[in-house]
Design an enzyme around this catalytic site. Structure first.
Site, short mmCIF file in Angstrom:
data_model
loop_
_atom_site.label_atom_id
_atom_site.label_comp_id
_atom_site.label_asym_id
_atom_site.label_seq_id
_atom_site.Cartn_x
_atom_site.Cartn_y
_atom_site.Cartn_z
CG ASP A 64 32.89 43.20 36.89
OD1 ASP A 64 32.72 42.09 37.40
OD2 ASP A 64 33.55 44.11 37.46
CG ASP A 66 30.28 47.50 38.86
OD1 ASP A 66 29.72 46.77 38.02
OD2 ASP A 66 30.90 47.05 39.84
CG ASP A 143 35.28 47.34 49.76
OD1 ASP A 143 35.51 48.22 48.91
OD2 ASP A 143 35.26 46.12 49.50
P1 ATP Z 1 36.90 42.64 41.34
O1 ATP Z 1 38.16 42.91 40.68
O2 ATP Z 1 36.88 41.35 42.04
O3 ATP Z 1 35.68 42.83 40.49
P2 ATP Z 1 35.79 44.85 42.77
O4 ATP Z 1 36.41 45.82 43.72
O5 ATP Z 1 35.26 45.40 41.49
O6 ATP Z 1 36.86 43.73 42.51
P3 ATP Z 1 33.15 43.92 43.22
O7 ATP Z 1 32.67 42.83 44.09
O8 ATP Z 1 32.94 43.84 41.76
O9 ATP Z 1 34.69 44.07 43.54
O10 ATP Z 1 32.52 45.27 43.79
C1 ATP Z 1 32.46 46.48 43.08
C2 ATP Z 1 32.60 47.67 44.02
O11 ATP Z 1 31.55 47.68 44.97
C3 ATP Z 1 33.88 47.65 44.86
O12 ATP Z 1 34.97 48.20 44.17
C4 ATP Z 1 33.47 48.49 46.06
O13 ATP Z 1 33.51 49.86 45.77
C5 ATP Z 1 32.02 48.09 46.25
N1 ATP Z 1 31.90 46.95 47.17
C6 ATP Z 1 31.87 45.65 46.85
N2 ATP Z 1 31.73 44.88 47.93
C7 ATP Z 1 31.66 45.70 48.98
C8 ATP Z 1 31.50 45.53 50.38
N3 ATP Z 1 31.41 44.31 50.90
N4 ATP Z 1 31.46 46.61 51.15
C9 ATP Z 1 31.55 47.85 50.62
N5 ATP Z 1 31.71 48.09 49.34
C10 ATP Z 1 31.77 47.04 48.50
MG MG Z 2 34.19 44.29 40.00
#
Ligand code: ATP
Ligand code: MG
Length: 451
Positions: A64, A66, A143
């Site tokens: 995905d 963002d 995070d």
């Molecule tokens: P994945 O590969 O699982 O998608 P991801 O890092 O993209 O990993 P997501 O849950 O899609 O995880 O979150 C997107 C972004 O939002 C993260 O990269 C981070 O910058 C922010 N984020 C997500 N969860 C948190 C959290 N609990 N606290 C702070 N920032 C967060």
């Molecule tokens: Mg993600």
């Protein structure tokens, strides 16, 4: 985030120009590019952000994409007819292109100033209502440093406010700001650390791992539904075995799966073998693009406790079917207080468990009835995984594997003469649990003693 955390992570912007990083527009989804360009052409800042940037830098294929922007949700909504606003506390826009959804978030502020946004505790997380911020502030509230990199569509550079690029290169996860503070704000970040380390093959920085022992109990306050989502990402995304080992090493397993952690701590080697093999098989299936079901894996994780409880109650004189059912209900009840496993999965788990003792009953009619059961395949796979429990269970698995290979008539004929299975020398089932031999003997246990 505390003042301390903010000063610790004081942004010192580093801009990495296109020729010094590997992110190519070829690898960004068409939909995400359209969103980025449209925002930019309308005069807004528009960045690809988060996991997508991190994964692209690592040569991966993000699932995905963002987008972060200084356009407000209403402005985004006006720009994209194909968008809808979601979220109550914090509004986001979803821009929809066929099956693909691009999440567009307005830069979030830290809400440090007095009166800026109401603070709420939601699902164990501290959140503030819509407080818009600058891109720098948006970076600081993320995070991990590797999750706070911004790919700028206006010049294809990567903007790094917190040292994320260095961490990508060093393959390490650092939290932004003071780790304990950040975990108190949102305890699920501890699990995210483990999950990302497992997924990316990164190490968790010592300072980021240090508070796990003390703050792990805060996971009890996290929303069980969120922990369910998180557990799917931990175990069913292709790196389940690694996630499991890391959860154990970090001590976080007991806060998510207390029954599993307890059984393993008791030295249940058979359960360990079951869990490790179950996860390894799941990882292999994911790698081959095959489907995986959460029910099977949760059934694996909780088996040790279900089996022990059922046996305890049977020993105390409870009727076996009732004992198994009660054990299942008890264990699922406890587990769902932590991780909300939806009913459709717990039903399957109960069936997989309830069918296990039925593999011991190998009279003709029962064999065919069991084979026709809609959950036979899953329950049989489960039986095979249990081989490490005892030679008898291993034999039973072999027997059923063999029985399934036989043409119907051959199996029927083999079962007809005896009450206990094919008369071939293939492993015959051992005595059913309920019916005890009067005289235990050292014989090979070839014929069980049902009459
Ligand atoms: P994945 O590969 O699982 O998608 P991801 O890092 O993209 O990993 P997501 O849950 O899609 O995880 O979150 C997107 C972004 O939002 C993260 O990269 C981070 O910058 C922010 N984020 C997500 N969860 C948190 C959290 N609990 N606290 C702070 N920032 C967060
Ligand atoms: Mg993600």
């Amino acid at each position: 985030m505390s003042q301390d955390a903010r000063t610790n992570a004081k942004p010192a912007l580093r801009i990495i120009p296109r020729e010094q990083h590997v992110i190519s527009r070829k690898n960004i989804s068409k939909a995400a590019l359209r969103v980025l360009y449209r925002l930019n052409e309308a005069g807004f800042q528009a960045y690809l952000v988060g996991g997508a940037v991190r994964d692209l830098l690592l040569g991966g294929h993000p699932k995905d994409f963002d987008v972060a922007t200084n356009a407000t949700p209403d402005e985004v909504k006006k720009l994209f007819r194909n968008s809808r606003l979601i979220g109550r506390r914090f509004r986001l826009a979803h821009v929809v292109y066929g099956p693909e959804i691009i999440e567009v978030a307005t830069f979030r502020g830290t809400g440090e100033e007095e009166g800026e946004g109401d603070r709420h505790i939601v699902d164990g997380r501290i959140v503030r209502d819509n407080v818009w911020g600058t891109v720098e502030e948006d970076a600081l509230r993320r995070d991990f440093r590797v999750n706070a990199l911004y790919y700028d569509i206006s010049d294809f550079s990567v903007r790094d406010y917190v040292g994320g690029m260095q961490d990508v290169e060093g393959r390490v996860l650092h939290l932004i700001g003071d780790p304990a503070t950040r975990y108190r704000e949102d305890p699920v970040r501890m699990l995210r650390a483990v999950r990302l380390a497992a997924k990316l093959n990164f190490r968790i920085d010592a300072k980021a791992a240090a508070p796990f022992d003390e703050l792990g109990p805060l996971l009890a306050e996290a929303a069980p539904a969120r922990l369910f989502d998180e557990s799917l990402k931990l175990f069913l995304a292709g790196h389940g075995l690694k996630s499991f080992h890391m959860l154990e090493q970090t001590g976080l397993l007991k806060f998510m799966f207390p029954a599993t952690a307890r059984a393993l701590k008791r030295g249940d080697h058979a359960l360990r073998a079951l869990v490790e093999q179950g996860l390894a098989n799941t990882d292999a299936r994911v790698a081959e693009g095959k489907s995986v079901t959460p029910a099977f894996l949760f059934a694996v994780l909780l088996w040790g406790e279900v089996r022990d409880l059922a046996h305890t109650w049977i020993t105390k004189g409870l009727e076996p079917n009732a004992a198994w059912e009660r054990a299942a209900v008890h264990v699922i009840g406890e587990q769902c207080q932590r991780v909300a496993i939806p009913r459709r999965f717990t039903l399957t788990m109960e069936e997989i468990w309830a069918l296990q003792p039925r593999f011991e009953q190998v009279q003709r009619k029962r064999v065919f009835r069991l084979m026709a059961h809609p959950r036979f395949r899953a329950a049989f796979d489960f039986l095979v995984l249990r081989a490490a429990e005892s030679p008898a269970v291993k034999e039973l698995g072999d027997w059923w594997a063999h029985a399934q290979q036989l043409p119907h008539e051959t199996l029927a004929a083999a079962l007809a003469g005896t009450s206990s299975g094919p008369s071939t020398e293939s492993a015959a089932p051992t005595k059913p649990r309920k019916r005890r031999r009067r005289k235990p003997s050292g014989k090979s246990g070839n014929k069980s003693d049902q009459a």
